[in-house]
Motif scaffolding. Sequence first.
Motif, PDB file in Angstrom:
ATOM      1  N   LEU A  96       0.825  -1.203   0.000  1.00  0.00           N
ATOM      2  CA  LEU A  96       0.000   0.000   0.000  1.00  0.00           C
ATOM      3  C   LEU A  96       0.864   1.260   0.000  1.00  0.00           C
ATOM      4  O   LEU A  96       0.522   2.257  -0.648  1.00  0.00           O
ATOM      5  N   ALA A  97       1.966   1.235   0.719  1.00  0.00           N
ATOM      6  CA  ALA A  97       2.854   2.402   0.731  1.00  0.00           C
ATOM      7  C   ALA A  97       3.395   2.668  -0.672  1.00  0.00           C
ATOM      8  O   ALA A  97       3.413   3.813  -1.137  1.00  0.00           O
ATOM      9  N   VAL A  98       3.838   1.617  -1.343  1.00  0.00           N
ATOM     10  CA  VAL A  98       4.350   1.779  -2.707  1.00  0.00           C
ATOM     11  C   VAL A  98       3.235   2.232  -3.640  1.00  0.00           C
ATOM     12  O   VAL A  98       3.429   3.132  -4.479  1.00  0.00           O
ATOM     13  N   ALA A  99       2.036   1.640  -3.501  1.00  0.00           N
ATOM     14  CA  ALA A  99       0.929   1.970  -4.400  1.00  0.00           C
ATOM     15  C   ALA A  99       0.483   3.417  -4.228  1.00  0.00           C
ATOM     16  O   ALA A  99       0.268   4.137  -5.211  1.00  0.00           O
ATOM     17  N   TYR A 100       0.344   3.860  -2.977  1.00  0.00           N
ATOM     18  CA  TYR A 100      -0.098   5.240  -2.745  1.00  0.00           C
ATOM     19  C   TYR A 100       0.973   6.233  -3.184  1.00  0.00           C
ATOM     20  O   TYR A 100       0.657   7.293  -3.747  1.00  0.00           O
ATOM     21  N   GLY A 101       2.235   5.925  -2.919  1.00  0.00           N
ATOM     22  CA  GLY A 101       3.291   6.814  -3.374  1.00  0.00           C
ATOM     23  C   GLY A 101       3.351   6.908  -4.888  1.00  0.00           C
ATOM     24  O   GLY A 101       3.497   7.994  -5.455  1.00  0.00           O
ATOM     25  N   ALA A 102       3.224   5.759  -5.553  1.00  0.00           N
ATOM     26  CA  ALA A 102       3.255   5.762  -7.012  1.00  0.00           C
ATOM     27  C   ALA A 102       2.044   6.475  -7.596  1.00  0.00           C
ATOM     28  O   ALA A 102       2.149   7.216  -8.575  1.00  0.00           O
ATOM     29  N   ALA A 103       0.870   6.264  -6.982  1.00  0.00           N
ATOM     30  CA  ALA A 103      -0.333   6.932  -7.463  1.00  0.00           C
ATOM     31  C   ALA A 103      -0.205   8.445  -7.336  1.00  0.00           C
ATOM     32  O   ALA A 103      -0.613   9.202  -8.227  1.00  0.00           O
ATOM     33  N   ALA A 104       0.364   8.912  -6.233  1.00  0.00           N
ATOM     34  CA  ALA A 104       0.574  10.351  -6.060  1.00  0.00           C
ATOM     35  C   ALA A 104       1.552  10.899  -7.089  1.00  0.00           C
ATOM     36  O   ALA A 104       1.378  11.996  -7.610  1.00  0.00           O
TER      37      ALA A 104
END
Length: 295
Positions: A123-131
């Motif tokens: 989730l940390a990677v996904a949210y960072g990448a989405a941002a």
Amino acid sequence: MPYAADRVPGESVARRALAAAFVGLVLPLLAWGITLAGLAVVPYDGSAYTGGWGRVGQGMVIVAGAVPFLLVVAWPLLWVLRVRPAWHVALTAPIAAAVLWIVLNQVDARITSDAVVGIPAVLAVAYGAAALFTTAGTPLWWWQQLPLMAVGGPAPIPVAEPRPHLPDVGIPLIAPDLPAYTVERVSARPGGLRYLLRPSALHHAATPAERDASTITVIVGSRVDPPGEDSAYEPEGPRTWRRVTDEGTIHVVDRDDATVMLKAGPRVPAPVLAEAVATLRPRPPSHFTSGGQGS
């Protein structure tokens, strides 16, 4: 003098991605608490043979509780951390997390075997990448269009602020020399010139109120009589008058056959405003349209 809309500072993009990654890291802990609270209510005891709902009850809690929780809570958390528009990330990150989890599970199941570690990391990677990918002005900004088409269409294409053509206004094109500020919203007409000065380092996700409080509005017009003794303006220097209001500070300057009014928001530092008044000079049109600072 550069236009703020023409670029996205790398530092701002990195801060946006790190803030979103932090939200992705925290959300599983909050969702875990919601899940435990739900399982305490749903008659789930791990076995469907003892009267409980078994895996069905567990699945109901996770699908109907934890997943919507991620969508609902992520938005205000992202907004508070100034990851805006927050809903772009809140909607696209769970999709990215699901895809990333499936891919990692296919590559090596050992990576996703420990859910306590794997879920927060994914989730940390996904949210960072989405941002990162949904930041307007970045090369991959179009990534946000795919999932957003299902909820109202793709995001608008980021375009640079139109550079106005300065006609022969019949007055000096007066401006201060503030290297740390950018010229925005230039408008001109015969006998008048108006533009905004905003800090180049102002965060792209700042609220309208924050932007206005940090802005200097400059209005240049034909020369008029200076404020009289009975006016609300106080003399501050040669051909310079000042008035302090609840909305900020207003300076009226008589300079080069023109009258210049500077309206500074309450967040504009006093030394910056003093420098703006002191460096008012006629400038070429390129100063307002092509990034010519200090010309």
